[in-house]
Write a protein that holds these residues in place. Structure first.
Motif, short mmCIF file in Angstrom:
data_model
loop_
_atom_site.label_atom_id
_atom_site.label_comp_id
_atom_site.label_asym_id
_atom_site.label_seq_id
_atom_site.Cartn_x
_atom_site.Cartn_y
_atom_site.Cartn_z
N PHE A 39 34.58 14.85 38.63
CA PHE A 39 34.79 15.68 37.45
C PHE A 39 35.27 17.06 37.86
N SER A 40 35.96 17.72 36.94
CA SER A 40 36.37 19.10 37.18
C SER A 40 35.23 20.05 36.85
N ILE A 41 34.16 19.52 36.25
CA ILE A 41 33.03 20.35 35.84
C ILE A 41 31.81 20.03 36.69
N LYS A 42 31.15 21.08 37.18
CA LYS A 42 29.95 20.93 37.99
C LYS A 42 28.82 21.77 37.42
N LYS A 43 27.61 21.54 37.91
CA LYS A 43 26.44 22.32 37.50
C LYS A 43 26.67 23.79 37.86
N GLY A 44 26.37 24.68 36.92
CA GLY A 44 26.53 26.12 37.15
C GLY A 44 27.85 26.69 36.68
N ASP A 45 28.80 25.85 36.29
CA ASP A 45 30.10 26.32 35.80
C ASP A 45 29.97 26.88 34.38
N ASN A 46 30.82 27.85 34.07
CA ASN A 46 30.92 28.35 32.70
C ASN A 46 32.02 27.57 32.01
N SER B 286 39.48 24.53 56.02
CA SER B 286 38.48 23.49 56.30
C SER B 286 39.04 22.07 56.15
N GLY B 287 40.12 21.90 55.41
CA GLY B 287 40.67 20.57 55.20
C GLY B 287 39.97 19.79 54.10
N LYS B 288 38.99 20.42 53.43
CA LYS B 288 38.26 19.76 52.35
C LYS B 288 39.00 19.94 51.03
N SER B 289 38.70 19.07 50.07
CA SER B 289 39.29 19.16 48.73
C SER B 289 38.57 20.27 47.95
N VAL B 290 39.34 21.17 47.34
CA VAL B 290 38.76 22.26 46.54
C VAL B 290 39.37 22.24 45.14
N ARG B 291 38.62 22.78 44.18
CA ARG B 291 39.12 22.90 42.82
C ARG B 291 39.89 24.21 42.69
N TYR B 292 40.96 24.19 41.89
CA TYR B 292 41.69 25.43 41.62
C TYR B 292 42.14 25.46 40.17
N GLY C 70 37.83 34.45 32.57
CA GLY C 70 37.14 34.10 31.34
C GLY C 70 37.99 33.31 30.37
N LYS C 71 39.17 32.84 30.82
CA LYS C 71 40.05 32.06 29.96
C LYS C 71 39.93 30.58 30.33
N PRO C 72 40.05 29.68 29.34
CA PRO C 72 39.98 28.25 29.65
C PRO C 72 41.18 27.83 30.49
N SER C 73 40.93 26.93 31.43
CA SER C 73 41.98 26.52 32.34
C SER C 73 41.86 25.05 32.69
N ARG C 74 43.00 24.42 32.94
CA ARG C 74 42.98 23.07 33.49
C ARG C 74 42.65 23.18 34.98
N ILE C 75 42.10 22.11 35.53
CA ILE C 75 41.64 22.15 36.91
C ILE C 75 42.41 21.15 37.74
N GLY C 76 42.81 21.57 38.94
CA GLY C 76 43.46 20.67 39.89
C GLY C 76 42.66 20.62 41.17
N ARG C 77 43.04 19.71 42.06
CA ARG C 77 42.39 19.61 43.37
C ARG C 77 43.47 19.67 44.44
N LYS C 78 43.16 20.39 45.51
CA LYS C 78 44.08 20.46 46.65
C LYS C 78 43.26 20.61 47.92
N THR D 100 46.02 30.22 36.89
CA THR D 100 46.11 31.35 37.80
C THR D 100 46.40 30.91 39.24
N GLY D 101 46.09 29.67 39.59
CA GLY D 101 46.30 29.18 40.95
C GLY D 101 45.22 29.53 41.93
N GLU D 102 44.17 30.24 41.49
CA GLU D 102 43.11 30.63 42.42
C GLU D 102 42.05 29.56 42.57
N VAL D 103 41.43 29.50 43.76
CA VAL D 103 40.42 28.51 44.07
C VAL D 103 39.11 28.87 43.36
N ILE D 104 38.43 27.85 42.81
CA ILE D 104 37.16 28.04 42.12
C ILE D 104 36.04 27.76 43.10
N LYS D 105 35.19 28.76 43.33
CA LYS D 105 34.05 28.68 44.25
C LYS D 105 34.38 27.93 45.52
#
Length: 106
Positions: free
Chosen positions: A4-11, A91-97, A78-86, A101-106
């Motif tokens: 999921f693009s949504i995890k515990k603790g997300d707004n 680290s080579g791990k998959s992260v949400r962005y 604080g704006k709603p956004s679609r989420i991608g993975r790259k 805006t293109g910025e990485v989420i946590k």
């Protein structure tokens, strides 16, 4: 089982249903049922018998699960956004962005 693009603790922002337009913090995600519980949203009345925690019994308001398709993640602005993975370069791990805006989420 998909991620999921949504995890515990997300707004998140509720985009459909009775609480449409309201924002809250995700307290719990149930992957099997594809639902999330958001703090102080989708409140339902639960009738309880007297017990040790509540000696009088009565009606308690509690959060009910919301389907994840009805939630949209809020980015750092604080704006709603679609989420991608790259893949992360370091680290080579998959992260949400955030796709807006293109910025990485946590």
């Amino acid at each position: 089982m998909s991620k999921f693009s949504i995890k515990k603790g997300d707004n998140v922002l509720v985009i459909a249903g009775e609480d449409k337009g309201q924002k809250g913090k995700v307290m719990l995600v149930n992957v099997e049922k594809q639902r999330a519980i958001v703090e102080n949203l989708n409140l339902v009345s639960k009738h309880t018998k007297p017990n040790a925690d509540n000696p009088k019994g009565g009606i308690i308001k509690k959060e009910a699960p919301i389907h994840v398709s009805n939630l949209k993640l809020l980015d750092s602005t604080g704006k709603p956004s679609r989420i991608g993975r790259k893949k992360d370069e370091k680290s080579g791990k998959s992260v949400r962005y955030s796709k807006t805006t293109g910025e990485v989420i946590k």
